[in-house]
Every structure is written in structure tokens, then in C-alpha cells.
Design a protein around this motif. Structure first.
Motif, PDB file in Angstrom:
ATOM      1  N   ASN A 478      20.421 -26.073 -31.744  1.00  0.00           N
ATOM      2  CA  ASN A 478      21.994 -26.091 -31.417  1.00  0.00           C
ATOM      3  C   ASN A 478      22.009 -26.893 -29.815  1.00  0.00           C
ATOM      4  O   ASN A 478      21.792 -26.074 -28.865  1.00  0.00           O
ATOM      5  CB  ASN A 478      21.526 -24.180 -31.099  1.00  0.00           C
ATOM      6  N   ILE A 479      22.492 -27.499 -29.937  1.00  0.00           N
ATOM      7  CA  ILE A 479      22.646 -28.565 -28.522  1.00  0.00           C
ATOM      8  C   ILE A 479      23.710 -28.320 -28.067  1.00  0.00           C
ATOM      9  O   ILE A 479      23.841 -28.174 -26.786  1.00  0.00           O
ATOM     10  CB  ILE A 479      22.788 -30.006 -29.099  1.00  0.00           C
ATOM     11  N   LYS A 480      24.366 -27.212 -28.593  1.00  0.00           N
ATOM     12  CA  LYS A 480      25.551 -27.416 -27.652  1.00  0.00           C
ATOM     13  C   LYS A 480      25.433 -25.805 -26.674  1.00  0.00           C
ATOM     14  O   LYS A 480      26.287 -25.030 -25.860  1.00  0.00           O
ATOM     15  CB  LYS A 480      27.145 -26.783 -28.545  1.00  0.00           C
ATOM     16  N   ASP A 481      24.397 -24.710 -26.877  1.00  0.00           N
ATOM     17  CA  ASP A 481      23.564 -24.208 -25.720  1.00  0.00           C
ATOM     18  C   ASP A 481      23.113 -25.013 -24.839  1.00  0.00           C
ATOM     19  O   ASP A 481      21.856 -25.570 -24.968  1.00  0.00           O
ATOM     20  CB  ASP A 481      22.305 -23.244 -26.872  1.00  0.00           C
ATOM     21  N   PRO A 482      23.890 -24.816 -24.027  1.00  0.00           N
ATOM     22  CA  PRO A 482      23.349 -25.560 -22.426  1.00  0.00           C
ATOM     23  C   PRO A 482      21.836 -25.243 -22.417  1.00  0.00           C
ATOM     24  O   PRO A 482      21.439 -25.683 -21.474  1.00  0.00           O
ATOM     25  CB  PRO A 482      24.224 -24.646 -21.282  1.00  0.00           C
ATOM     26  N   ILE A 483      20.856 -24.145 -22.842  1.00  0.00           N
ATOM     27  CA  ILE A 483      20.014 -23.979 -22.168  1.00  0.00           C
ATOM     28  C   ILE A 483      18.845 -25.058 -23.072  1.00  0.00           C
ATOM     29  O   ILE A 483      18.014 -25.422 -22.751  1.00  0.00           O
ATOM     30  CB  ILE A 483      19.999 -22.777 -22.476  1.00  0.00           C
ATOM     31  N   VAL A 484      19.635 -25.369 -23.793  1.00  0.00           N
ATOM     32  CA  VAL A 484      18.603 -25.701 -25.264  1.00  0.00           C
ATOM     33  C   VAL A 484      18.983 -27.132 -24.989  1.00  0.00           C
ATOM     34  O   VAL A 484      18.252 -27.461 -25.494  1.00  0.00           O
ATOM     35  CB  VAL A 484      19.576 -25.472 -26.900  1.00  0.00           C
ATOM     36  N   LEU A 533      13.870 -19.869 -27.742  1.00  0.00           N
ATOM     37  CA  LEU A 533      13.843 -20.109 -25.700  1.00  0.00           C
ATOM     38  C   LEU A 533      14.270 -19.566 -25.274  1.00  0.00           C
ATOM     39  O   LEU A 533      13.580 -19.385 -23.881  1.00  0.00           O
ATOM     40  CB  LEU A 533      14.861 -21.730 -25.943  1.00  0.00           C
ATOM     41  N   ALA A 534      15.092 -18.137 -25.635  1.00  0.00           N
ATOM     42  CA  ALA A 534      16.103 -17.569 -24.148  1.00  0.00           C
ATOM     43  C   ALA A 534      14.417 -16.749 -23.918  1.00  0.00           C
ATOM     44  O   ALA A 534      14.505 -15.721 -22.785  1.00  0.00           O
ATOM     45  CB  ALA A 534      16.836 -16.029 -25.220  1.00  0.00           C
ATOM     46  N   GLN A 535      13.318 -16.598 -24.634  1.00  0.00           N
ATOM     47  CA  GLN A 535      12.173 -15.902 -24.790  1.00  0.00           C
ATOM     48  C   GLN A 535      11.185 -16.897 -24.213  1.00  0.00           C
ATOM     49  O   GLN A 535       9.692 -16.617 -23.570  1.00  0.00           O
ATOM     50  CB  GLN A 535      11.603 -15.258 -25.495  1.00  0.00           C
ATOM     51  N   GLY A 536      11.556 -18.070 -23.956  1.00  0.00           N
ATOM     52  CA  GLY A 536      10.390 -19.617 -23.205  1.00  0.00           C
ATOM     53  C   GLY A 536       9.467 -19.984 -24.773  1.00  0.00           C
ATOM     54  O   GLY A 536       8.201 -20.640 -23.862  1.00  0.00           O
ATOM     55  N   ILE A 537       9.758 -19.355 -25.677  1.00  0.00           N
ATOM     56  CA  ILE A 537       9.153 -19.521 -26.226  1.00  0.00           C
ATOM     57  C   ILE A 537       9.384 -20.902 -27.626  1.00  0.00           C
ATOM     58  O   ILE A 537      11.043 -21.227 -27.407  1.00  0.00           O
ATOM     59  CB  ILE A 537       8.669 -18.794 -27.905  1.00  0.00           C
ATOM     60  N   VAL A 538       9.203 -22.502 -27.630  1.00  0.00           N
ATOM     61  CA  VAL A 538       8.650 -23.529 -28.616  1.00  0.00           C
ATOM     62  C   VAL A 538       8.210 -23.323 -29.534  1.00  0.00           C
ATOM     63  O   VAL A 538       6.997 -22.628 -29.177  1.00  0.00           O
ATOM     64  CB  VAL A 538       9.607 -24.790 -27.808  1.00  0.00           C
ATOM     65  N   GLU A 539       8.580 -24.329 -30.242  1.00  0.00           N
ATOM     66  CA  GLU A 539       7.467 -24.029 -31.786  1.00  0.00           C
ATOM     67  C   GLU A 539       6.788 -25.622 -31.491  1.00  0.00           C
ATOM     68  O   GLU A 539       7.504 -27.266 -31.858  1.00  0.00           O
ATOM     69  CB  GLU A 539       9.141 -23.890 -33.152  1.00  0.00           C
ATOM     70  N   GLU A 550       3.545 -21.386 -31.885  1.00  0.00           N
ATOM     71  CA  GLU A 550       4.457 -20.366 -30.442  1.00  0.00           C
ATOM     72  C   GLU A 550       3.881 -21.163 -29.428  1.00  0.00           C
ATOM     73  O   GLU A 550       3.225 -20.760 -29.357  1.00  0.00           O
ATOM     74  CB  GLU A 550       4.858 -19.543 -31.041  1.00  0.00           C
ATOM     75  N   VAL A 551       4.476 -21.760 -28.517  1.00  0.00           N
ATOM     76  CA  VAL A 551       4.068 -22.321 -27.076  1.00  0.00           C
ATOM     77  C   VAL A 551       4.744 -21.747 -26.054  1.00  0.00           C
ATOM     78  O   VAL A 551       6.242 -21.866 -25.903  1.00  0.00           O
ATOM     79  CB  VAL A 551       3.640 -23.500 -27.744  1.00  0.00           C
ATOM     80  N   SER A 552       4.770 -21.125 -25.401  1.00  0.00           N
ATOM     81  CA  SER A 552       5.413 -20.656 -23.955  1.00  0.00           C
ATOM     82  C   SER A 552       5.917 -21.492 -22.900  1.00  0.00           C
ATOM     83  O   SER A 552       4.843 -22.647 -22.789  1.00  0.00           O
ATOM     84  CB  SER A 552       4.251 -19.616 -23.649  1.00  0.00           C
ATOM     85  N   ILE A 553       6.880 -22.401 -22.670  1.00  0.00           N
ATOM     86  CA  ILE A 553       7.007 -23.109 -21.594  1.00  0.00           C
ATOM     87  C   ILE A 553       7.750 -22.496 -20.331  1.00  0.00           C
ATOM     88  O   ILE A 553       8.050 -22.951 -19.464  1.00  0.00           O
ATOM     89  CB  ILE A 553       7.990 -23.967 -21.952  1.00  0.00           C
TER      90      ILE A 553
END
Lengths: 580, 580
Positions: A478-484, A533-539, A550-553
């Protein structure tokens, strides 16, 4: 690159005329678009793949000391008249006239041009060997263009030509090209088979084809565990000659009303198809030929053309046969044939006795036929289309067959062109000799189709890393989510700086569509920035895997970067064939 | 690369048909060879230059976000019928038929193809702007191909097309291309002039040409210190209108036997050429036109075509004029002209009184002619060919002129193609609008000629470093001398490892021939290993300098490497023009 700015219109459905999975996926993925039958435009994604293949080919050509040049696409007819190929090439050669009504061809190949280019400038054996190549458009006016980029009318080729003062020098260069071609396929990461091949209209003494294995390949390849491999046009087999000894019958004419085909005659006369002499009339440059083979075998036209040294050979039409022999094609045979028709027979005819053949009289066949006794054969050749299970010519074991897509073809031309076009050099003793040539073709645009035919699944293309349009796709769910948005751009920058080619999917469409497109266009690794991503996780998901990792950033991108590097260095999609 | 292995046959003499210094030097230097009129092969040296130019162009296109694609060379006629250009383009367009007798053109340009490519896939203003480019062969069937690569029939072009939802977006992209084109010429290192240009058969509202300055340039450019610059086809001037006031004479028919040309009539009637109305008959899509201009001025056909919006316009033949008006061309004039011939006049006609024009009667002219009173003018336009000294349209100062070679041309096409080919997008309000287009051409192969025309001397080509086929030539004077051989190979390796492209002249020919070839092929820096090598001395000579610099390699190659780096970073050949 941002997907929102990339011109890559993907489609849910393939156009109705797309006849192979490769062209379906290439059109759906926004790689290519058809302009007219057999004529395509490459869109940005398709161009990126094309360029990567081109660069690999270029590097391997340079590595063996071939020098890049560029010859014209439009070639004056005069040069083709010198070799006789203006007539030989037939309607597949695109022809045109300029405003002064001078004839040109859109080059299907460049032997004439390059022989002309060098014939006035190569003087001494000391200048040899020379090896030159180009990467340029070629033309072939296919009667029915099909299979997308595989049988198109305009296509990108790498063609190379080498010039030598001795056969051993040609052999050496030929081996280098053989090696370079194998390396190209290994670098791309494809399963392939190199086979002995027929040299067709190009001519010469020896040739090899490089085939990418694929279920729907156009070429049928015969191969054996002992190492023998050949295209079906070229494949030989171990001939087990039968003896004609034993009781022979007398020649007898028998009525065979309405029995014309091998099957009909064998049913009507209650003989096996092996006992029937199949008699086929061909028309060539010098007149008519009758080719004979056993009824249970198929005639290989490539072998017939090679045997008669006549590439213009075509099967006579029923009307031509009727005009020539006064009898319909179903009742044609070699007994009592007019002398102007040359009889050429396959070796399988040798063992025949008590055979059946057409009687040159409508509604009749001969039985009790004995070749040699009842008709004379002008020449014997191997004319048989070899098939799976036939004995290997080297070891006698039953051969296997596979389907392939020809992407490379190398030829030892010898002096065919230098003789016809007066290309000389002086040798060490000061004698004028014709230089010896080799030529080496690679289908650059066709390679794209070959890759997709071999490497795809139900969701789309699976590009090998070496030719993938991008290495990584970062899917911002969701590109509209500022964090994403922030993190995906940050990741995009980090990956780009690390030297990867990255596509950032920043489009405002549903996640499902993004995942579908990513699979369809087949980028090796997808990194997804979604809800977790809210928990710092990307796939991280390689295209070849079903489940993401899943990888934590949370502590930065270092772990992720390591993971991606590992995935990409291990990335090697395999064909279903190999996987099975 | 070793010169002994490079395929670069240099020639002492240029072929007789080489008509410009650039093609003479390119053929003599072994860069290109002619295959047929206007059709060339690029040999390895020529290809290296071509590729470097191509890469610079590609980088600058990518830098402004244009995406590379590849469209077909053969284009179906149907698309050209949609825009009417199948007929408009005339005999310069190469045409052909395939085996099914369907018509194609070998594309002279790609507006039709790209408009077709996008028209079914561009839907929303949100997808805009899009900018796409390709680097591919183009065709133009010149009636008299000449000037080598400058006016050839097959040539390599970069053509780009942009698509916009608003004029301001087009303006922005147009500016980016303007900047990129300037940067390409700056990177190559050429003197150039950007001028306002006529948009000809491409069409549109505004266009600029990028010209490389050269003594024998094909284009004449007018420019002014105030910044105004235009091609002569386009150049305007500050019109100083004369008043028609004062005494006027009566119209009188006078015999002018055998006086047909402006000069003959002005001599016979003792009037100046300024007092003569030059009347020229043109044939266009809608019929015949008479164009009027003062006898001392030249008519600019590009302006006439633009004024009449008819690119098919050609001057009528003497026979056509005779058939139309019943009088030979020398006696044609506007008084009493049949109504079906439209009269279009240049502004210079406005101030005329007591003028002379043809009487539409063989052997007669009118004198005392007053435009307006004696004949009606259908429309007024600027039709004058502007020349050096004419007043600048911006500031009125006398303009200067220069010769240039057009290498780039950018156009604001507007909606010309999207209107004719039904290319729509929906705008912000949901309305269907025709998208607005720009197109941007760059002559890649032609740039080679332009560079050589600008940068050469009596000994050969002087390549700028950015496009030189090699950076450095190491001339091993006597390769059989073991020390020369050893040191030159060592130096070659060191320079290559340092990232330079090096040509090692290891041929067994005389030193004089080696020096001559090095100058001819124009490599920026020559390093000579000759007799002084015994004392550890090598010579460094930039191509632009007469005298070499001696550098010692007694203590190794470090000093030499420094010297070479310095020379190359300062290397900037300047044209004679600039040097003067």
C-alpha cells in the motif's frame, strides 16, 4: 525504476492468435507487441531482456577474438546472383526494388556481403585468420509466421564469419565458436543439446545446432547415451542390411482399384507397409527425380536435397506428376519409368524382394517386385527420417528423442563462397588459393522465446538472473501508507546502490494485482513491504519458491541485504523437464 | 588489441566517388566500406566509433527518463494510410511487398508505429507523460545518395517519442531533450549551433535542429549575436515594408522577345530585378498555385509548403505550365490568370509599384504593374529565402550565416498523429482527449561524418577522446627488435590494466607507414617505442601536436603513465573554425 513510470502494459488475457505459451506470456507481461504477422515491437521490459542476451553474446564473441562490425540490411541482388542464391533462396527471401528499379534483398544472412567486403582487401595468408561478427536484424518471409519470436519475419541475429588459409585453422576457430556458444547457454542458465545438423541453403561440410530443450520445441533431436546427437533432418542410423536371398516371385501386375496410399494398398493386397516401395516425385533444378523408400519409413527431404546437391528441390504437385507420367500419384512406381526421371533410392530398398509398387497405370500396382531385376536405381543414399528407437549410428543402441528450439547454428562453409565470388589469398608458397570460411549464427530475439518455453510455470515467466529485466522487485503493498512508502523507497535506494537492478512497484493498484504481475513478468526475487512492516518484517520470495521468507529490518537493512545476496547467488531456475 | 589482428585495411587513396573529406578519410582509414550507393558496412574501427556515439546518446536518453524499446524496421502500409503519409512521403520512402503482396515500408521514421503501439494501451492521463526511444536502422531512398554517411540510404538513428496530457508537459519534456542533445554534443566535444527549424513532413508546431558546424555542411544556418538562430528553410527576417505611395504608371503590355529570365527581362527593359514580379507555378494536392516574389529574392519552398500545409508541393514542369496556361514559363504572370490557380505572394510584393511581370502571352511582359490594382492576391506569406545580412527578426541587426550538419532534430508534434490515428486518453475530468506528442531524432551514423568534417587535418581524422576507436596507439617501430617487442607488450598490458583502450601497432611494416596510419585513423595519443628506447626513452605525441614529448622509462612506467593521463585529460581537439 518505478513501475508507475515503466511502460509495461500487462494483460489478463493473451491475444487469440498467440499460439505458444512463450508468446502468450511475453505479450501478457508487456514484453512485446505484435505489429503485423511475424513482426514485433519490443517494449521496455522486452528490450531489457534482449539487450542482456545481446551483451552476453557480444562478450563471448569478443572473448574468442571475433571483431564486431555492422553490415547493411539491404543488400544488392547482384551479389546474390554471383552465388546463385538469388534464385535458390525462394520466396522466403524478402525482395524489393529501389526508386531506380534496382533489386535488393532484406538480408536473410550475410555470406555474400561479407565475402564481397573482404575479397578485394584480403591478400595474404598472413592476414588470416580473421573473424568478424555483427548483431543486426535479419528477414525471412515465412509463409505462415508463428510461435511469436521463434518464427518471425524480422528477427535479431548475431552472425559471425571466419576466414582461413587452412582447414586446420577453420577447425580451431569452429571449436572456439562451439565453446563460446555452449558458454552463452550456460551463462544464461539453460538446458541444451548440441547436435549434428544439416547445413541446408547455407551449405558447407559440417554443421552443429545448439538447441534449448523445451516441450514444444520446433526441432526434433535424436540422441544416444554414447554421445551421438543430431537433428532429425541430419540424424543417421546403423543400417542393418537385409539380404535379398531366398525365394523370389515373378513380377505381376495386379488391379488395385481406389488403393493409392501405402495403407490402402497394404490393406487391399494384404501385405505389410514394409513390403511396399513408396515412390515420390520431386522437381529440382535439373529436372524430375523419383525417390524410393520403404512404405513404413518417412523420407527426409533434407537428406534428399543434400544427396542431390539441390536446395531448390520440392515435391512435384499431383498435376505435374500427371503431366509427366500420365498417371495419378497413387499409382506411380519405378518400373518402366521414362529415362529422364532419375531414380534415387534409400538403402532400405536394398533388402526388398517380393515387393509392391505402383504400376504407372491407374488402378494397378505391381507385386513380386525385385529391385535391380525389375528396375534400375541411379544412386543409393540414406534418405530415411530417423526416429526414436532407431539404432545409433555410432553404437547401435536405440536412440532417444527430444524437442528443442534452435538458437545457434555453426557451419564449416569451406570454399563454397570464396570459389563462387573469387575470394583469393596467396599462401606461404605464393600460390593463389580460395580462402576457407566458417559461419556462425545466433538467434538473439529467438533466445527470448526459448528461455520462456523452458522456464515458466502456471503463473508466468521465470527469468534466469543473467537475463532478467530486473534482479529484484520491491512490492510496496500500500504505497499510500507513509511508512510503506518511506521504507520501500529507502530499500530501493539501498539495493540500487548495492548494484542491483530494482523495480519498485509503487502503483496504486490492489496487492493481488501486484503479486500477479510480479509472477507474470518473472523477476527473480520479490521483496514485499506489507502489513507486517508495522512489526519491522518484510518478506523475501524467490520467484521459484512458493513461500516467502520473513526478514526483520528492525535493526536496519543489513540482514535483509545479506539474505537477498544469498538468494540471488543461489538462484537457478530449472526447467520442469530437469525437475521431473 | 593488436593491429596485426585488427581488421582495418587502410588505403593510400580514397575511392573516386568519395565526395567529401569525411568519407574519404573514413574509407581510407578502414572505418567503413561502401556496398552500394548510399549503403555502407562498418568495419571494426568504424563500429567502435558508432558504438561509442550510440552509448553516449543512450546514456543521455536514460538520464532524462526515456525508456528504450525496439520497433520493427518493416512497417505495414495500412498504418501509413491512416495518416495519409503513404502518399505524402513520395519516392524517398522505400516500399516493398511481402509474398502475400501486402505492402510495407522500410521505416524512414516511426510516428505511425508508435502511435499505433500505444493507442490501445494508453488510457488515462495518469499514465502520462511517457517517453520512449529506440536506436535502429532507418531508410530513405535518396535519389542521389552522397556525402558518405551524411546522406545515405540506410542509416542508424535514435528516435524518441513522448506522450502528454497537456502542452506544458510536452514543453517540459521538449526542454529535457533540448538539454540532453546539447549535452551529447558537449560530451563528444563538438562546436554546434541549435536553430529553429522547419518541421517538414514530420509536422507539428515547433522544432529545433542541432547542427555540428563544418565548412562543408549541408545546412545553411542564419544567426545573430542577439541569440536568434534558424535554418535557412525556417529563418525569418525583419520586414521593412515599403509604401506603394507616389506616382504610379499605367499598365502596359510590352514586347520582350526572347527575354524569359529575371536577368534577361531586367536587362531588356532596363529595370532592376527588384522591380520584377517573379511568378512561379507549383502543383500541390489541391491543384496549381502561383507563388509571387520580387525578382531579386529567392523563394523558400519550405515556407511555401508550410504556408499551404501541403508537403507534396513541387514546382510544375515547363510542360505542365504550358498545358495549364498556354504559355512558356518565361512569360507567366498573375494578370489575367485563370481562377483555378491560387495566387500566394511574399510580403516583398506589397511595396511594389511600376513593376514588371509576365503577360501570359509568349514574347510579352507587362510594365507599370501595381499589385492589388492589376491582380488580386489570395494570401500573403513570408516566402523569402533569408540570407546573410538580412535583418534579424528579433533585433534587426544584420544576420550572419554558417554551414552545419544536422545531427539532431526535435519536434513538438502536438496532436497531429493522435488525431489521425485515434489516440485518446481520459483527462482529469474524465473527458476523452487526444494525447499530445513530441518526437526527437538523432542521426547516430551521421554523427560520425559530422565529427570528421569538423575535426581533421591534412593527415587524417582527429577523434575526440569520447568517441575515438582507441584512446592510445603504442607504435612499436621495429617489432622484431626483442627489446622493442618486450617493452611495447609490457606497456600495452600496463595501459590496458589502467583502463585505457590501447591499440598496439605490432605490424611488420615500415615506421613511416605506421606513423601515417596512426595519424589517418586519428587516435588521441601515440606512444612510440623506437631507436631511443635503447636509452630508455619513449615518445608521447597527442594527435593534435606536431612534436612528441620524450619520456624516460628507465625507472619504470610511472612517469609515462602520469604523462599520458595528463595528456588525455587535457585532450580537446578544436575545429579549424574555432582555432582561426
Amino acid at each position: 525504476m518505478r513501475f508507475s513510470q515503466l511502460y509495461a502494459p500487462t494483460l489478463k488475457e493473451a491475444p487469440a492468435d498467440a499460439d505458444l505459451i512463450s508468446i502468450k506470456l511475453l505479450v501478457r507481461g508487456g514484453f512485446v507487441r505484435k505489429v503485423a504477422a511475424g513482426i514485433y515491437s519490443f517494449l521496455p521490459l522486452g528490450f531489457r531482456v534482449l539487450k542482456k542476451i545481446e551483451d552476453i553474446v557480444r562478450q563471448e564473441m569478443n572473448a574468442i577474438g571475433s571483431q564486431e562490425i555492422l553490415m547493411p540490411i539491404i543488400q544488392p541482388a547482384e551479389l546474390w546472383h554471383e552465388t546463385g542464391r538469388w534464385d535458390d533462396y525462394g520466396p522466403e527471401m524478402m525482395r524489393m526494388q529501389d526508386r531506380h528499379e534496382r533489386f535488393f534483398t532484406l538480408g536473410p544472412t550475410h555470406e555474400e556481403i561479407i565475402t564481397h567486403l573482404l575479397r578485394n582487401e584480403l591478400n595474404s595468408y598472413k592476414q588470416l585468420p580473421v573473424s568478424l561478427y555483427q548483431i543486426a536484424m535479419k528477414y525471412r518471409d515465412e509463409i505462415r509466421p508463428r510461435f511469436g519470436l521463434m518464427r518471425s519475419r524480422e528477427f535479431l541475429m548475431k552472425d559471425a564469419y571466419s576466414f582461413h588459409g587452412s582447414w586446420s585453422s577453420l577447425d580451431e576457430t569452429y571449436k572456439q565458436f562451439y565453446g563460446a556458444y555452449s558458454k552463452i547457454l550456460q551463462r544464461i542458465g539453460l538446458e541444451f543439446l548440441v547436435v549434428e545438423a544439416d547445413s541446408g541453403a547455407i551449405g558447407g561440410n559440417e554443421s552443429h545446432e545448439f538447441n534449448v530443450l523445451a516441450d514444444y520445441g520446433e526441432s526434433t533431436l535424436l540422441y544416444c547415451d554414447c554421445g551421438y546427437a543430431a537433428s532429425d533432418e541430419k540424424a543417421e542410423y546403423l543400417l542393418q542390411e537385409e539380404s535379398q536371398e531366398g525365394a523370389v516371385a515373378d513380377l505381376k501386375i495386379v488391379p488395385t482399384p481406389n488403393s493409392r496410399t501405402v495403407d490402402e494398398v497394404s490393406a487391399f493386397l494384404e501385405v505389410t507397409s514394409r513390403d511396399i516401395v513408396k515412390s515420390l516425385i520431386y522437381k529440382g533444378r535439373k529436372g524430375y527425380y523419383m525417390a524410393l523408400i520403404r512404405g513404413n519409413e518417412e523420407l527426409n527431404e533434407s537428406k534428399l536435397k543434400a544427396a542431390l546437391e539441390d536446395q531448390t528441390l520440392v515435391m512435384a504437385t499431383p498435376q505435374e506428376v500427371l503431366d509427366l507420367l500420365g498417371v495419378p500419384i497413387g499409382f506411380v512406381g519405378p518400373i518402366g519409368l521414362p529415362k529422364e526421371v532419375t531414380i534415387i533410392a534409400d538403402h532400405t530398398i536394398k533388402g526388398l524382394k517380393n515387393a509392391v509398387c505402383g504400376a504407372l497405370k491407374e488402378g494397378y500396382h505391381y507385386s513380386g517386385v525385385l529391385p535391380g531385376r525389375d528396375f534400375k536405381i541411379d544412386s543409393w543414399h540414406d534418405l530415411k527420417m530417423v526416429t526414436e528407437g532407431d539404432p545409433c549410428p555410432k553404437c547401435g543402441a536405440p536412440m532417444k528423442s527430444a524437442k528443442g528450439i534452435e538458437v545457434g547454428h555453426i557451419f564449416k562453409l569451406g570454399t563454397k563462397y570464396s570459389e563462387k565470388m573469387n575470394g583469393y589469398v596467396t599462401d606461404e608458397k605464393g600460390n593463389s588459393i580460395h580462402y576457407i570460411m566458417g559461419c556462425y549464427g545466433w538467434g538473439v530475439s529467438r533466445t527470448i522465446s526459448a528461455i520462456v518455453e523452458q522456464l515458466h510455470d502456471e503463473n508466468g515467466i521465470i527469468w534466469p538472473l543473467a537475463v532478467a529485466p530486473f534482479d529484484i522487485i520491491v512490492t510496496a503493498v500500500n504505497i499510500k501508507d507513509p511508512i510503506v512508502s518511506e521504507k520501500s523507497i529507502q530499500l530501493y535506494d539501498i539495493l540500487s546502490e548495492a548494484g542491483f537492478e530494482v523495480l519498485l512497484d509503487d502503483r496504486e493498484i490492489s496487492p493481488g494485482m501486484k503479486f500477479k504481475d510480479a509472477d507474470l513478468i518473472g523477476i527473480p526475487v520479490r521483496i514485499t513491504l506489507g502489513k507486517k512492516l508495522a512489526q519491522g518484517i518484510v518478506e523475501v520470495k524467490p520467484r521459484t519458491e512458493k513461500k516467502p521468507l520473513e526478514v526483520s529490518i528492525v535493526d536496519g537493512f543489513d540482514t535483509l541485504l545479506e539474505e537477498i545476496k544469498k538468494e540471488l547467488s543461489n538462484y537457478r531456475p530449472v526447467s520442469k523437464m530437469e525437475a521431473e
